[in-house]
Design an enzyme around this catalytic site. Sequence first.
Site, short mmCIF file in Angstrom:
data_model
loop_
_atom_site.label_atom_id
_atom_site.label_comp_id
_atom_site.label_asym_id
_atom_site.label_seq_id
_atom_site.Cartn_x
_atom_site.Cartn_y
_atom_site.Cartn_z
N GLY A 351 2.06 1.78 7.34
CA GLY A 351 1.52 1.38 7.37
C GLY A 351 0.05 2.35 8.01
O GLY A 351 0.06 3.29 7.11
N GLY A 374 5.87 -2.73 6.02
CA GLY A 374 6.73 -3.69 6.23
C GLY A 374 7.51 -4.57 6.58
O GLY A 374 8.61 -4.55 7.33
#
Length: 393
Positions: A351, A374
Amino acid sequence: MAIQTIEDLELNEKRVFVRVDFNCPIKEGTVADDSRIRAALPTIRYLAKNNARIVLASHLGRPKGKVVKELTLEPVAARLAELLEKDVVLTDDCIGDGAKKVVLDLRAGQIALLENLRFHKEETDNDEAFSKKLAAYCDIYVNDAFGTAHRAHASTVGITRFVKEKAAGYLMEKEIRNLKPLLDNPEKPFLAILGGAKVSDKIKVVENLLDHVDSMIIGGGMAYTFLKASGVDIGKSLLEKDFLEVAEKAIKGAKARRVSLLLPEDHVVALEPAEGVETHIATNEEIPQDMMGLDIGPRTRKLFAEEIAKARTVFWNGPMGVFEIDAFAEGTMALANAVADNDGLSVIGGGDSVAAVNRSGVADRISHISTGGGASMEFVEGKKLPGLLALES
């Protein structure tokens, strides 16, 4: 976890279906960031060297089961061919007579890339008939797309029910090797750094890691819900009222487990997160009613850096502020440098943290940078990832 790797397989002349993650940003018809393509090169090169007939498959964007011209994998195929210095044939679709002919015509060492899997909704539905069509392309299935391992899709789970041999690629194997020790046997002291905007995005990770870590740093927008739960007046800083009780429970849980929970002690505050806005430094007792905290302050940077220096294992996910704006980037950059200076195991959990580390120029000094935001977060939550379970023999 009994998972084969590609080095366990007999590959000569075999057709190998490789699920890769080529979900790259495309600008003006070209790949703007090829890091995900580069991450898959070791697996592709090994398969080619061992005379496999290589069928690559990926998604790009979210076409939601429809053909979207802007989401074709054509730019990806072109960039992959450049990097490999080898021809890559892009099929007109991921299923159908055209794709089937390309796959059947492959010779040893040759590479085909199937068109965007998500042009068919059956991919995300994990449809059995669609899975069988993909499985018909190959003798061996290889998953090298850790970033999609938390999704039970046809190309990550369904296909494995119809292919006898299956294995992890080098990238997938590297992710497992570096993330597994965080939960199994981390070298102590073990520190988790969690940032980003919302408690709701990270609370499961917080709850699970409290059973594993010795200390935890919480920063970013999510820290203000924790500070509010601790009795701090946070002005107009980001607050998730529905998670105040959850944050309070986590604070008590850390205390009960004797986990040191560190929250910001000072902040860079402003009226809004915008370029050119006037900023101030404020302690927890001084946050103005009309301002919001948008980065950690100098005292907190020092406090957090000292905690990082003591750790032997560091897991970090989430920036310390609105780092996309220069005025609120200093805290995140300071932490990136502190993590890079640590000579223990350091893992960046995908991320925005990856973007921050790359921007700070210290990526080459981090032990492992995960390719799956994720997926890495669900892994450290303690969840069983469908894509990994499907590879187990």
